[in-house]
Design an enzyme around this catalytic site. Structure first.
Site, PDB file in Angstrom:
ATOM      1  N   LYS A 183       0.947  -1.288   0.044  1.00  8.70           N
ATOM      2  CA  LYS A 183       0.039  -0.106  -0.009  1.00  8.70           C
ATOM      3  C   LYS A 183       0.910   1.357   0.079  1.00  8.70           C
ATOM      4  CE  LYS A 183      -3.042  -3.046  -0.210  1.00  8.70           C
ATOM      5  NZ  LYS A 183      -4.210  -3.411   0.742  1.00  8.70           N
TER       6      LYS A 183
HETATM    7  C1  LIG Z   1      -5.120  -4.571   1.051  1.00 12.45           C
HETATM    8  C2  LIG Z   1      -6.383  -4.523   0.977  1.00 12.45           C
HETATM    9  C3  LIG Z   1      -7.148  -5.336   1.873  1.00 12.45           C
HETATM   10  C4  LIG Z   1      -6.687  -5.826   3.273  1.00 12.45           C
HETATM   11  O1  LIG Z   1      -5.641  -5.330   3.834  1.00 12.45           O
HETATM   12  P1  LIG Z   1      -4.813  -6.071   4.668  1.00 12.45           P
HETATM   13  O2  LIG Z   1      -4.100  -5.026   5.638  1.00 12.45           O
HETATM   14  O3  LIG Z   1      -3.708  -6.859   3.942  1.00 12.45           O
HETATM   15  O4  LIG Z   1      -5.626  -6.939   5.521  1.00 12.45           O
HETATM   16  C5  LIG Z   1      -8.414  -4.994   1.907  1.00 12.45           C
HETATM   17  N1  LIG Z   1      -9.172  -4.554   0.687  1.00 12.45           N
HETATM   18  C6  LIG Z   1      -8.561  -3.841  -0.235  1.00 12.45           C
HETATM   19  C7  LIG Z   1      -9.142  -3.218  -1.198  1.00 12.45           C
HETATM   20  C8  LIG Z   1      -7.153  -4.108  -0.061  1.00 12.45           C
HETATM   21  O5  LIG Z   1      -6.461  -3.645  -1.313  1.00 12.45           O
END
Ligand SMILES: *Cc1c(COP(=O)(O)O)cnc(C)c1O
Length: 378
Positions: A183
């Site tokens: 992210k």
């Molecule tokens: C990365 C992501 C998640 C989950 O995030 P985590 O921190 O890995 O649990 C949920 N929804 C979307 C759209 C994502 O890109």
């Protein structure tokens, strides 16, 4: 290959590494002062609304649903063009995800199709800001208000993204961000939820850590079946260093995205590729995603392999959730969501991360031209 270009890579500066080392030397590794500081700083960005950290955005999504009162027998409207976490969190609280098709232009939940999917069991809408492009918040909240629905914004990919000059999380109902290493900012693993009230924040703390309520005299009680999803101070130290640079990192992503538009080899690749919406005000450019020409969708695996040989890591984000076994077994047919199916079959994520040099954009474009030469010869 040494100069392999991945589709993304986290960017941790030396000051942050030093702050992590300081936590390791401090003798306090789990949830503590660094977590509280990160929650306070995230709350400043959220316009003073309460923010609580969790060990993942998946956990934060689940707690958000519980806080919104979503449970067994309820339905939640969402998109299938997302990471499976979005839909799995709905199942985790005993509710049913109701997938609504996307707008093929934005690749986001098509709000115009939502009313037809609302039933007496619908409790909430759970939209996703795919690639950091925000869904229209005005239309979203107008709809939620009209039907009396809660909104859980899966803004996992949208840290620092804006809607009409206001940062996501600083308004609205419940907003989830992720700090997974892919992210825009990371804590290694982690996530958070922005809420409306101190009561909601208190409930989040209970769900996050065993449902345990501590009294000033050191005794404790257990009041709900919470789990174990607290963040460590080690992770929070990474997050504090990242949050300082969020605007700088997003600005760099925006420059690279603009460069893709400027360098895109329209003449060589032909008119049937589709670029993402050219939004340079709202989006945080979490990903740069193009669509292959419909006629060449079946060539995507070969294209990915060829790009890899040319030293370029591309990705598929995401296979449509409703076509995966678990959701197929719940009765979903691929053709239930024709736009989602089409976009998921053609979508390709190209490299974009802050430390990527400008020239890498030209390299990716040139590699696409090389890798697709056989298509044009055919
Ligand atoms: C990365 C992501 C998640 C989950 O995030 P985590 O921190 O890995 O649990 C949920 N929804 C979307 C759209 C994502 O890109």
């Amino acid at each position: 290959m040494d100069d392999f270009l991945p589709f993304t890579r986290p960017d941790i500066d030396e000051a942050t590494i030093a702050e992590v080392a300081a936590v390791l030397r401090s003798g306090w590794l789990t949830t503590g002062p660094r977590c509280r500081e990160l929650e306070a700083q995230l709350s400043v960005r959220a316009g003073g609304r309460p923010v609580r950290l969790a060990s993942s955005a998946t956990a934060a999504l689940e707690f958000a649903l519980r806080i919104a009162g979503v449970g067994g027998g309820d339905e939640v409207i969402t998109t299938a063009l997302t990471w499976v976490a979005t839909a799995n969190a709905i199942l985790a609280v005993g509710a049913t995800p109701v997938f609504v098709d996307i707008d093929p232009r934005t690749r986001l939940l098509d709000l115009q199709r939502v009313p037809a999917a609302i039933t007496p069991r619908t409790k909430a809408i759970l939209p996703v800001d795919l690639a950091g492009l925000p869904l229209d918040r005005e239309a979203l909240y107008e709809l939620a208000q009209r039907y009396g629905l809660r909104v859980i914004e899966d803004a996992a990919q949208a840290q620092g993204a804006q809607w009409q000059g206001r940062e996501l999380g600083s308004f609205g109902d419940l907003t989830v961000f992720s700090f997974h290493p892919n992210k825009n900012i990371t804590t290694g693993e982690g996530g958070c939820l922005v809420m409306n009230t101190a009561e909601e924040a208190r409930a989040f703390e209970l769900w996050r850590l065993q449902g345990v309520e501590r009294a000033p005299d050191g005794t404790y009680d257990c009041v709900l079946p919470g789990g174990k999803a607290n963040l460590t101070d080690i992770a929070a130290a990474i997050g504090l260093g990242q949050l300082r640079r969020l605007d700088e990192l997003n600005a760099r992503r925006r420059v690279l995205a603009q460069r893709y538009f400027a360098c895109w080899p329209h003449a060589e690749l032909g008119p049937h590729w589709q670029l993402p919406p050219a939004d340079f005000t709202n989006s945080n450019w979490h990903m740069f995603q193009v669509l292959l020409p419909a006629a060449q969708a079946s060539q995507r695996p070969a294209l990915l392999a060829q790009l890899k040989e040319l030293g370029i890591g591309a990705g598929v984000h995401y296979p449509a959730v409703h076509t995966l076994s678990l959701y197929r077994s719940q009765g979903w047919q691929p053709t239930d969501l024709p736009h989602t199916l089409d976009v998921a079959a053609r979508i390709l994520t190209l490299p974009l991360f802050p430390a990527m040099p400008d020239a890498a954009v030209e390299r990716v474009c040139a590699a696409l031209v090389t890798a697709t030469q056989t298509w044009r010869a055919a």
